[in-house]
Design a protein around this motif. Structure first.
Motif: not given
Length: 293
Positions: A210-233
């Motif tokens: 969070v302190k490394m700016n990997k989160v916006y609000g409480n949303l995990m906005v720096d994820l790696k969309a490496t599968n279908a589930k994560l693409v939907r997320r």
């Protein structure tokens, strides 16, 4: 006798419990894991505060442990990439007995302090690195060897143990005691001691991200969309954070390799992917600062 090894006085007839009572005893005992992590919150905050400048300067998160503790360290390290796009080479774990010990218990390996030192030295630790040293007993020789190697290299050492005044916490610069007390099954630290370690690691690494700016609000906005589930997320997160409709969010994500941060800035600032990346780079990855620019 260590508290983690002391027989529990609460369940001396555990083997005679009917199944509902047996399950209840195990579940109820886990509450103490939560309480132990809650009591250690000030030390966890100190650990994050001291680790942050080193990680921001390019350091790595290193983990060392044996048995259950070591496997929990491996688990935390590997989950940082898909969750936060944290580079794999900057979250490395060593485990007593080597990689095969993830799947087959290598019990005697934990007694080898020299091997712990050698395994940590093989990672070529430096002064910007942070070692998370994990041992339920607090005295595992393999982990102590890794601590000594890390400190000799100038790395920050954070020690986690489930017994008070343990060598692992004494020899660390930040000691975190997770006092979970006796286990329902005497000495089985894969139970609430392990639960407390997992929670503490989650708390430390998530707060750091969070302190490394990997989160916006409480949303995990720096994820790696490496599968279908994560693409939907990624799509759902982009729509939620930007207020855009599905078509707009999908188009932005396709233009930036499904990187939610970039898509958000594209949509909210009305710029293309290259401009959005430039704004994020200038803001050190902070979506809020990029949007305010």
């Amino acid at each position: 006798m260590l508290k983690t090894e002391t027989p529990s006085s609460r369940h001396p007839d555990l083997d005679q419990y009917e199944l509902p009572a047996l399950i209840g005893a195990f579940v109820e005992d886990q509450v103490e894991a939560v309480n132990a992590v809650r009591a250690a919150a000030p030390q966890l905050a100190e650990a994050v505060a001291r680790a942050l400048p080193r990680i921001e300067a390019g350091g790595r998160i290193l983990y060392a442990g044996a048995g259950t503790s070591g496997r929990l360290g491996v688990l935390d390290s590997v989950e940082l990439y898909p969750t936060f796009s944290w580079p794999r080479e900057r979250a490395l774990a060593i485990l007593a007995g080597g990689q095969s010990a993830m799947f087959v218990a290598v019990e005697g390996a934990e007694d080898d302090a020299v091997q712990g030192q050698a395994d940590l030295n093989a990672l070529q630790p430096g002064p910007n690195d942070v070692l998370l040293a994990l041992a339920a007993s607090g005295g595992t020789p393999y982990v102590l060897g890794a601590i000594r190697a890390a400190r000799a290299a100038g790395a920050l050492v954070i020690g986690f143990a489930n017994n008070a005044d343990a060598p692992v916490t004494r020899e660390a610069e930040v000691g975190i005691t997770l006092d979970t007390g006796p286990e329902v099954i005497s000495g089985s630290t894969r139970l609430k001691a392990g639960s407390a370690q997992k929670m503490a690691l989650n708390t430390f690494s998530s707060a750091l991200m969070v302190k490394m700016n990997k989160v916006y609000g409480n949303l995990m906005v720096d994820l790696k969309a490496t599968n279908a589930k994560l693409v939907r997320r990624a799509l759902a997160l982009t729509m939620r954070a930007s207020g855009a409709d599905e078509a707009t969010a999908q188009a932005a994500l396709q233009a930036c390799d499904h990187h939610v941060k970039t898509a958000l800035v594209m949509i909210k600032k009305g710029v293309d992917a290259a401009a959005a990346r430039a704004l994020l780079d200038a803001a050190r990855g902070s979506v809020r600062q990029a949007l305010a620019a």
